[in-house]
Design an enzyme around this catalytic site. Structure first.
Site, PDB file in Angstrom:
ATOM      1  N   THR A 186     138.816  35.733  46.049  1.00 34.90           N
ATOM      2  CA  THR A 186     138.414  34.460  45.773  1.00 34.90           C
ATOM      3  C   THR A 186     137.184  34.316  44.843  1.00 34.90           C
ATOM      4  O   THR A 186     136.191  34.926  44.829  1.00 34.90           O
ATOM      5  CB  THR A 186     138.168  33.231  46.768  1.00 34.90           C
ATOM      6  OG1 THR A 186     139.420  33.322  47.521  1.00 34.90           O
ATOM      7  CG2 THR A 186     137.861  31.840  46.463  1.00 34.90           C
ATOM      8  N   CYS A 201     116.134  50.945  40.242  1.00 37.67           N
ATOM      9  CA  CYS A 201     116.769  51.730  41.407  1.00 37.67           C
ATOM     10  C   CYS A 201     116.307  52.935  41.793  1.00 37.67           C
ATOM     11  O   CYS A 201     116.326  53.694  42.873  1.00 37.67           O
ATOM     12  CB  CYS A 201     118.322  52.172  41.018  1.00 37.67           C
ATOM     13  SG  CYS A 201     119.011  50.753  40.054  1.00 37.67           S
TER      14      CYS A 201
END
Ligand SMILES: *Cc1c(COP(=O)(O)O)cnc(C)c1O
Length: 382
Positions: free
Chosen positions: A241, A328
Site C-alpha cells: 500500500t 552511515c
C-alpha cells in the site's frame, strides 16, 4: 553555549514547512487506501498520481516511468538488482560496472550481485578529484556488460560525474545506465533526457522532504524483476500500500527545490566559497573532490595527522554539526573508501571533514564555524 550550527545538510535536511503542510491532510481526513474503489480510495489515488505527474514533469519522463520507494537506498537496490536480474534472465549478459566512490547503497548491492548471484563486477577507479574517466568506462565495457552504475554527485566529496557522457558511450554499446542522484537532486537538474540515463534514484530527505520515501525512474521497456512482491501497486513493479502522505511530501519537496533553486544556489555558492577560503588557510589542509565541478553547498577537506572522528566530536562539543563523509560511517575508525580512492594515504585520509550548507545556514554561522574549526584543529595538533 551559543546556538548550535548545523552544517550537515548532505546527511539530511529539515522538512520544509510547506512540505509538512502538504502532507498533513493525508495523515488524517484523507486516509484512504489508493487501491480502494470508493471515494476515500479515489482521493488518495489522485494524490499519489498527482505526485507522480509532478515528478515526471520535473524529471522529464512519463508518470508511469516512476516507482515510489522507501528512499534513496531502496531506489538504488531496486534499480540495480531488479534490472540486473531481469536483464540476465533476458540473456543480455552477466557483467556490471560501477565506480569506487559509489554510496554503500550501490556498492553493497553490486558486491552482493557479484558474491551471491554470480554476476561479474568491475569497480572503476576515479582520478584524484573523484571523477570517473570515460576511457576507463570504455575499456571496461565487454560484450556481456548489462549495466553501468555511476552516481550523479558524490555525497562525501561533492564531485559531479560526467553522467551524460557516460550514458552516450554506454548506449553505443547497448549498455544501460543507472545513476544515484540522491545527493545531487537537492541542487542539480534531475532531467533524465539531459542525463541520458535509463534508471535514476532519488530520496526526499536530502531535499527538505520526509525521510523514508524516494523514487526510482526506470525508462519504459527496461526489464525489471519485481523485488517486492504482493499486490499490484506501482503497476505490479513494487507491491505494498502506497505511503500516501510521504509520496505527497516527496513531490512537494522536489517542486519546492526546483522553484527555490535560483535563490538557493547562489547563496550556497557564496557560503561554501567562504568556508573553503578560510578552512584552507589551516596548515596541512586540502580540499577533497573537484575544486569547481562539485555540488554548490558542499565543502570537504582532509587534515594531515588529525583523527577525523575526534575532530567531529570536538566540533559537536562546540555546537557544530559536521560529518566526516557518509552519515552511515560515523563512529567507524577506518578511513573512508571514497577518500582512499582519491589516492590519499592514511595520515591524510583519517582526517576528513565535510561541511555542507543549506537553506537555514547564515553568513554568521559560516564565520563562526571557520573560527571554531581553525581553533580546534590547532588545539588537536598542539
Ligand atoms: C543519502 C544517500 C543515499 C541513501 O538514501 P536514503 O534515502 O538515506 O536511503 C544514497 N546515495 C546517496 C548518494 C546519498 O547521498
Amino acid at each position: 553555549m551559543t546556538n548550535p550550527i548545523y552544517l550537515d545538510y548532505a546527511a539530511t535536511t529539515p522538512l520544509a514547512p510547506e512540505v509538512l503542510e502538504a502532507m498533513m491532510p493525508y495523515f488524517s481526513n484523507e486516509f484512504g487506501n489508493p487501491s480502494s474503489i470508493h471515494r476515500w480510495g479515489r482521493k488518495a489515488e489522485q494524490a499519489v498520481e498527482e505526485s507522480r505527474r509532478t515528478l515526471a514533469e520535473i524529471m522529464h519522463c512519463e508518470p508511469n516511468e516512476i516507482i515510489f520507494t522507501s528512499g534513496g537506498t531502496e531506489s538504488d537496490n531496486y534499480g540495480l538488482r531488479g534490472v540486473a536480474l531481469a536483464l540476465r534472465e533476458a540473456k543480455r549478459g552477466n557483467h556490471i560496472i560501477t565506480t569506487a566512490i559509489e554510496h554503500d547503497a550501490v556498492i553493497h548491492t553490486a558486491t552482493q550481485l557479484r558474491d551471491h548471484y554470480g554476476f561479474d563486477l568491475t569497480i572503476l577507479p576515479v582520478d584524484e578529484q573523484g571523477c570517473c574517466r570515460l576511457a576507463d568506462v570504455e575499456a571496461a565495457i565487454r560484450p556481456d556488460t548489462l549495466l553501468i552504475s555511476v552516481m550523479y554527485a558524490n555525497n562525501e566529496i561533492g564531485t559531479i560525474q560526467p553522467v551524460r557522457e557516460i550514458s552516450n558511450l554506454a548506449h553505443t554499446k547497448n549498455v544501460l545506465v543507472h545513476t544515484d542522484a540522491v545527493q545531487a537532486a537537492s541542487q542539480l537538474e534531475v532531467d533524465v533526457t539531459k542525463l541520458g540515463v535509463d534508471i535514476m534514484a532519488i530520496g526526499a530527505h536530502k531535499f527538505y522532504g520526509p525521510k523514508g520515501v524516494g523514487a526510482l525512474y526506470i525508462r519504459k521497456e527496461t526489464p525489471l524483476m519485481t523485488m517486492v512482491t504482493g499486490g499490484g501497486q506501482e503497476r505490479g513493479r513494487r507491491a505494498g500500500t502506497s505511503n500516501v502522505p510521504y509520496i505527497v511530501g516527496l513531490a512537494a519537496a522536489l517542486r519546492l527545490t526546483v522553484d527555490r533553486r535560483p535563490n538557493d544556489i547562489p547563496r550556497f555558492n557564496k557560503l561554501s566559497s567562504r568556508l573553503r577560503q578560510e578552512i584552507l588557510k589551516i596548515p596541512d589542509s586540502k580540499l577533497t573532490g573537484h575544486p569547481t565541478n562539485r555540488l554548490p553547498n558542499h565543502s570537504s577537506f582532509v587534515f594531515k595527522n588529525i583523527d577525523g572522528n575526534e575532530l567531529l566530536m570536538r566540533l559537536d562539543l562546540e555546537g557544530i554539526a559536521a560529518s566526516s563523509g557518509s552519515a552511515c560511517k560515523t563512529g567507524d575508525p577506518e578511513p573512508s573508501n571514497v577518500i582512499l580512492a582519491l589516492g590519499y594515504d592514511r595520515a591524510w585520509a583519517l582526517g576528513s571533514l565535510r561541511l555542507t550548507v543549506g537553506r537555514q545556514t547564515t553568513e554568521d554561522e559560516v564565520e563562526k564555524a571557520c573560527e571554531v574549526v581553525t581553533r580546534v584543529v590547532a588545539q588537536m595538533r598542539g
